[in-house]
Design an enzyme around this catalytic site. Structure first.
Site, PDB file in Angstrom:
ATOM      1  CD  GLU A  63      72.533 -66.890  12.504  1.00 49.71           C
ATOM      2  OE1 GLU A  63      73.624 -67.842  12.865  1.00 49.71           O
ATOM      3  OE2 GLU A  63      72.810 -66.091  11.461  1.00 49.71           O
ATOM      4  CB  ALA A  98      70.140 -60.297  13.102  1.00 50.00           C
ATOM      5  CD  GLU A 134      71.526 -65.705   7.882  1.00 48.97           C
ATOM      6  OE1 GLU A 134      71.388 -64.746   8.103  1.00 48.97           O
ATOM      7  OE2 GLU A 134      70.429 -66.341   6.837  1.00 48.97           O
ATOM      8  N   GLY A 147      73.293 -63.051  10.028  1.00 48.75           N
ATOM      9  CA  GLY A 147      73.284 -61.671   8.568  1.00 48.75           C
ATOM     10  C   GLY A 147      74.367 -61.240   7.630  1.00 48.75           C
TER      11      GLY A 147
END
Ligand code: CAA
Length: 262
Positions: free
Chosen positions: A136, A68, A116, A113
């Site tokens: 994260e 992200a 992910e 992300g």
């Protein structure tokens, strides 16, 4: 969004039955909110379009995605993220639910992300130089785009917790060892190899492939009797398809291995 010259941060490129969802957001394909939502839209488009029979997720030759957009997220407060978090997950779930074979072609970093997103594919090809992880925790966070769920289902809870607790990145070789990626290939061949996997399945029986994906994915989320019910309903349902008729006829008339897809 699917026009190559549009300058969009992600696009769907379709050729010969394979749709490539290509991230293109310098630097590092950091996924801002707009790109996250665009990914979801492209996934739904790939799911809908009949000329897309298999999908490759790709970030280009250098980097898959560094997660992200931290600069954008930094400005968000608690309320803003309460309002956003569901949208983030929905976009990634749209990728995971594409009812067609999906392969991730991972070059360079697939972090946060980015990792992910790769987890939303059915199979992962990584370049020898790829680095994957869920960093994260180093930002005082946990994965928010499905990482705690999809990573633990894929590699098991202990290995998932090791990666999520420490935030460390793993090499392609270690990722292969723990089952986070399935194939490690030379960096320059990642897209080609992933695309070949997709292209082969693009010639396969679309409904049976959809059934197989749904039976595995939904079956893993439920008890075995319910999973077996999902399987047998799809199994019986496929007897209504032309692919089943063609597949069985060609076996009986020509023998195994003669059919085009087999
Ligand atoms: N968001 C915003 N910008 C990012 C970014 C990210 N996730 N990752 C890299 N960038 C930017 C850097 O700020 C830098 O920008 P400038 O050139 O303007 O300074 C540029 O990309 C290049 O980055 P580096 O200089 O750091 O390059 P590097 O080769 O030394 O390191 C890296 C590359 C290892 C990917 C490093 O940039 C990094 O660790 N990035 C952050 C990875 C991360 O923490 N991801 C998780 C994000 S949170 C998340 O994803 C939540 C979720 O679950 C959805």
């Amino acid at each position: 969004t699917n026009d190559e010259s549009s300058g969009a941060t992600a696009r769907l490129e379709v050729a010969d039955g394979v749709g490539t969802i290509r991230l293109d957001r310098p630097k590092m394909n950091a996924l801002d909110v707009a790109t996250q939502d665009l990914l979801g839209e492209l996934a739904r488009e790939a799911g809908r379009r009949e000329d897309v029979r298999a999908v490759v997720l790709y970030g280009g030759e250098k980097v898959f995605a560094a997660g992200a957009d931290i600069k954008e997220m930094r400005a968000m407060d608690h309320t803003a993220m309460v309002l956003r978090a569901r949208g983030l997950q929905e976009a990634f779930t749209a990728v995971a639910r594409i009812p067609k074979p999906v392969v991730a072609a991972v070059t360079g970093y697939a972090l946060g992300g980015g990792c992910e997103l790769a987890l939303c594919a059915d199979v992962r090809f990584a370049g020898e130089g790829a680095k994957l992880g869920q960093p994260e925790i180093l930002l005082g966070l946990i994965p928010g785009a499905g990482g705690t769920q999809r990573l633990s289902r894929l590699v098991g809870p202990a290995k998932a917790k090791d990666l999520i607790f420490t935030g460390r990145t793993v090499t392609a070789a270690e990722a292969r060892e723990i089952g986070l990626v399935d194939h490690v290939v030379p960096d320059a061949e990642v897209y080609e190899k992933a695309h070949a996997w997709a292209a082969r399945l693009a010639r396969g029986p679309a409904l049976a492939l959809r059934a197989a994906k749904e039976a595995v994915d939904f079956g893993l989320e439920t008890d075995i009797d319910t999973g077996l019910a999902i399987e047998r309903n799809w199994f019986a349902g496929l007897f209504a398809t032309e692919d089943r008729e063609i597949g069985m006829r060609s076996f009986v008339e020509q023998g195994p291995g003669k059919a085009e897809f087999r």
